[in-house]
Design a protein around this motif. Sequence first.
Motif, PDB file in Angstrom:
ATOM      1  N   ILE A 277       0.817  -1.214   0.000  1.00  9.24           N
ATOM      2  CA  ILE A 277       0.000   0.000   0.000  1.00  9.24           C
ATOM      3  C   ILE A 277       0.856   1.271   0.000  1.00  9.24           C
ATOM      4  O   ILE A 277       0.358   2.356  -0.283  1.00  9.24           O
ATOM      5  CB  ILE A 277      -0.971  -0.020   1.197  1.00  9.24           C
ATOM      6  CG1 ILE A 277      -2.091   0.995   1.009  1.00  9.24           C
ATOM      7  CG2 ILE A 277      -0.243   0.174   2.516  1.00  9.24           C
ATOM      8  CD1 ILE A 277      -3.205   0.868   2.024  1.00  9.24           C
ATOM      9  N   GLY A 278       2.136   1.172   0.288  1.00  7.84           N
ATOM     10  CA  GLY A 278       2.980   2.356   0.254  1.00  7.84           C
ATOM     11  C   GLY A 278       3.905   2.450   1.449  1.00  7.84           C
ATOM     12  O   GLY A 278       4.361   1.428   1.959  1.00  7.84           O
ATOM     13  N   TYR A 279       4.147   3.695   1.873  1.00 10.49           N
ATOM     14  CA  TYR A 279       5.110   3.891   2.955  1.00 10.49           C
ATOM     15  C   TYR A 279       4.769   5.174   3.722  1.00 10.49           C
ATOM     16  O   TYR A 279       4.032   6.026   3.209  1.00 10.49           O
ATOM     17  CB  TYR A 279       6.536   3.940   2.410  1.00 10.49           C
ATOM     18  CG  TYR A 279       6.737   4.899   1.258  1.00 10.49           C
ATOM     19  CD1 TYR A 279       7.013   6.245   1.480  1.00 10.49           C
ATOM     20  CD2 TYR A 279       6.653   4.442  -0.062  1.00 10.49           C
ATOM     21  CE1 TYR A 279       7.203   7.123   0.434  1.00 10.49           C
ATOM     22  CE2 TYR A 279       6.834   5.311  -1.125  1.00 10.49           C
ATOM     23  CZ  TYR A 279       7.112   6.654  -0.871  1.00 10.49           C
ATOM     24  OH  TYR A 279       7.299   7.513  -1.917  1.00 10.49           O
TER      25      TYR A 279
ATOM     26  N   ILE B 257      -1.091  11.556   1.685  1.00 10.53           N
ATOM     27  CA  ILE B 257      -2.338  11.959   2.341  1.00 10.53           C
ATOM     28  C   ILE B 257      -2.108  12.101   3.841  1.00 10.53           C
ATOM     29  O   ILE B 257      -1.492  11.234   4.465  1.00 10.53           O
ATOM     30  CB  ILE B 257      -3.448  10.903   2.115  1.00 10.53           C
ATOM     31  CG1 ILE B 257      -3.670  10.638   0.615  1.00 10.53           C
ATOM     32  CG2 ILE B 257      -4.745  11.322   2.812  1.00 10.53           C
ATOM     33  CD1 ILE B 257      -4.273  11.785  -0.157  1.00 10.53           C
ATOM     34  N   ARG B 258      -2.635  13.196   4.398  1.00 12.66           N
ATOM     35  CA  ARG B 258      -2.722  13.279   5.846  1.00 12.66           C
ATOM     36  C   ARG B 258      -4.148  12.883   6.236  1.00 12.66           C
ATOM     37  O   ARG B 258      -5.110  13.538   5.819  1.00 12.66           O
ATOM     38  CB  ARG B 258      -2.436  14.684   6.363  1.00 12.66           C
ATOM     39  CG  ARG B 258      -2.750  14.763   7.875  1.00 12.66           C
ATOM     40  CD  ARG B 258      -2.419  16.091   8.523  1.00 12.66           C
ATOM     41  NE  ARG B 258      -2.700  17.195   7.662  1.00 12.66           N
ATOM     42  CZ  ARG B 258      -1.928  18.285   7.566  1.00 12.66           C
ATOM     43  NH1 ARG B 258      -0.849  18.378   8.289  1.00 12.66           N
ATOM     44  NH2 ARG B 258      -2.251  19.248   6.741  1.00 12.66           N
ATOM     45  N   PHE B 259      -4.267  11.798   6.976  1.00 15.43           N
ATOM     46  CA  PHE B 259      -5.571  11.388   7.500  1.00 15.43           C
ATOM     47  C   PHE B 259      -5.744  11.999   8.881  1.00 15.43           C
ATOM     48  O   PHE B 259      -4.835  11.938   9.712  1.00 15.43           O
ATOM     49  CB  PHE B 259      -5.654   9.866   7.624  1.00 15.43           C
ATOM     50  CG  PHE B 259      -5.699   9.161   6.297  1.00 15.43           C
ATOM     51  CD1 PHE B 259      -6.898   8.976   5.630  1.00 15.43           C
ATOM     52  CD2 PHE B 259      -4.532   8.687   5.713  1.00 15.43           C
ATOM     53  CE1 PHE B 259      -6.942   8.329   4.405  1.00 15.43           C
ATOM     54  CE2 PHE B 259      -4.560   8.039   4.490  1.00 15.43           C
ATOM     55  CZ  PHE B 259      -5.768   7.862   3.835  1.00 15.43           C
ATOM     56  N   VAL B 260      -6.902  12.606   9.103  1.00 20.63           N
ATOM     57  CA  VAL B 260      -7.255  13.116  10.430  1.00 20.63           C
ATOM     58  C   VAL B 260      -8.426  12.261  10.902  1.00 20.63           C
ATOM     59  O   VAL B 260      -9.507  12.275  10.302  1.00 20.63           O
ATOM     60  CB  VAL B 260      -7.622  14.609  10.369  1.00 20.63           C
ATOM     61  CG1 VAL B 260      -8.061  15.099  11.748  1.00 20.63           C
ATOM     62  CG2 VAL B 260      -6.434  15.425   9.860  1.00 20.63           C
TER      63      VAL B 260
ATOM     64  N   TYR C 197       0.936   2.863   9.279  1.00 21.66           N
ATOM     65  CA  TYR C 197      -0.288   2.628   8.516  1.00 21.66           C
ATOM     66  C   TYR C 197      -1.459   2.338   9.434  1.00 21.66           C
ATOM     67  O   TYR C 197      -2.497   1.899   8.976  1.00 21.66           O
ATOM     68  CB  TYR C 197      -0.073   1.434   7.567  1.00 21.66           C
ATOM     69  CG  TYR C 197       0.488   0.253   8.308  1.00 21.66           C
ATOM     70  CD1 TYR C 197       1.861   0.092   8.421  1.00 21.66           C
ATOM     71  CD2 TYR C 197      -0.355  -0.636   8.943  1.00 21.66           C
ATOM     72  CE1 TYR C 197       2.385  -0.932   9.162  1.00 21.66           C
ATOM     73  CE2 TYR C 197       0.158  -1.669   9.692  1.00 21.66           C
ATOM     74  CZ  TYR C 197       1.534  -1.809   9.782  1.00 21.66           C
ATOM     75  OH  TYR C 197       2.046  -2.820  10.537  1.00 21.66           O
ATOM     76  N   ALA C 198      -1.293   2.531  10.734  1.00 21.86           N
ATOM     77  CA  ALA C 198      -2.353   2.215  11.681  1.00 21.86           C
ATOM     78  C   ALA C 198      -2.280   3.170  12.858  1.00 21.86           C
ATOM     79  O   ALA C 198      -1.200   3.520  13.312  1.00 21.86           O
ATOM     80  CB  ALA C 198      -2.206   0.782  12.181  1.00 21.86           C
ATOM     81  N   VAL C 199      -3.446   3.586  13.329  1.00 19.54           N
ATOM     82  CA  VAL C 199      -3.473   4.441  14.511  1.00 19.54           C
ATOM     83  C   VAL C 199      -4.698   4.082  15.339  1.00 19.54           C
ATOM     84  O   VAL C 199      -5.758   3.753  14.799  1.00 19.54           O
ATOM     85  CB  VAL C 199      -3.464   5.934  14.110  1.00 19.54           C
ATOM     86  CG1 VAL C 199      -4.685   6.313  13.300  1.00 19.54           C
ATOM     87  CG2 VAL C 199      -3.339   6.824  15.327  1.00 19.54           C
TER      88      VAL C 199
ATOM     89  N   VAL D  15       0.133  10.062   8.245  1.00 19.15           N
ATOM     90  CA  VAL D  15       0.594  10.583   6.951  1.00 19.15           C
ATOM     91  C   VAL D  15       1.162   9.412   6.159  1.00 19.15           C
ATOM     92  O   VAL D  15       2.052   8.700   6.637  1.00 19.15           O
ATOM     93  CB  VAL D  15       1.675  11.674   7.140  1.00 19.15           C
ATOM     94  CG1 VAL D  15       2.192  12.147   5.775  1.00 19.15           C
ATOM     95  CG2 VAL D  15       1.110  12.841   7.937  1.00 19.15           C
ATOM     96  N   TRP D  16       0.607   9.219   4.972  1.00 27.91           N
ATOM     97  CA  TRP D  16       0.958   8.027   4.200  1.00 27.91           C
ATOM     98  C   TRP D  16       1.098   8.354   2.730  1.00 27.91           C
ATOM     99  O   TRP D  16       0.286   9.119   2.181  1.00 27.91           O
ATOM    100  CB  TRP D  16      -0.145   6.963   4.375  1.00 27.91           C
ATOM    101  CG  TRP D  16       0.281   5.606   3.927  1.00 27.91           C
ATOM    102  CD1 TRP D  16      -0.025   4.989   2.742  1.00 27.91           C
ATOM    103  CD2 TRP D  16       1.099   4.683   4.656  1.00 27.91           C
ATOM    104  NE1 TRP D  16       0.566   3.746   2.698  1.00 27.91           N
ATOM    105  CE2 TRP D  16       1.255   3.540   3.856  1.00 27.91           C
ATOM    106  CE3 TRP D  16       1.718   4.727   5.909  1.00 27.91           C
ATOM    107  CZ2 TRP D  16       2.012   2.444   4.269  1.00 27.91           C
ATOM    108  CZ3 TRP D  16       2.468   3.635   6.316  1.00 27.91           C
ATOM    109  CH2 TRP D  16       2.598   2.509   5.510  1.00 27.91           C
ATOM    110  N   THR D  17       2.095   7.781   2.084  1.00 23.35           N
ATOM    111  CA  THR D  17       2.270   7.908   0.639  1.00 23.35           C
ATOM    112  C   THR D  17       1.831   6.609  -0.022  1.00 23.35           C
ATOM    113  O   THR D  17       2.323   5.531   0.326  1.00 23.35           O
ATOM    114  CB  THR D  17       3.738   8.205   0.291  1.00 23.35           C
ATOM    115  OG1 THR D  17       4.100   9.460   0.865  1.00 23.35           O
ATOM    116  CG2 THR D  17       3.926   8.275  -1.227  1.00 23.35           C
TER     117      THR D  17
END
Length: 159
Positions: free
Chosen positions: A35-37, A75-78, A116-118, A129-131
Amino acid sequence: MLIAVFGALAAPASATGFHRGPHDGPVLHADTMPIGYPGDPDLIDRTIRVSMLDASDETMAFDLDAINIVEGETIRFVLMNEGSEPHDFVMATPEEIEDHRAQMSGTPDMAHEAGYAVRVDPGQTGTLVWTFANEGIFEFACLIPGHYEAGMHGRLTVN
Ligand SMILES: [Cu+2]
């Protein structure tokens, strides 16, 4: 333990550990997953806000059931937990989610501190924050036992 589980599953995709970054040319990412990094907080393309919800009738959900991303976006996920219980936001391939759900059923308090998890406590906000390095159909989910089944999952598409 979470890291070990996903690390093993991601091994084929990270064999070289080498990726072309969307902004800076080649970048080394030893921990790349399908899925990315983890993304660079200074190079965010877009912010996506997701609410985590639960109700007294045991239904649970994210307020989005699908997320669409362009390959290469950071993407910054909030993640806003508007419910009354802790919730996770985990991104992975559907196969990884399925495997990890089986793991979680035996260890419900497993910590989630990978990129990738919070995990977010009630009333709190988490960020991630994920690319997204590769096209594909992925999934986002809460893997606390019972929560996926109660509705906490959705499709994440990278085009
Ligand atoms: Cu949950």
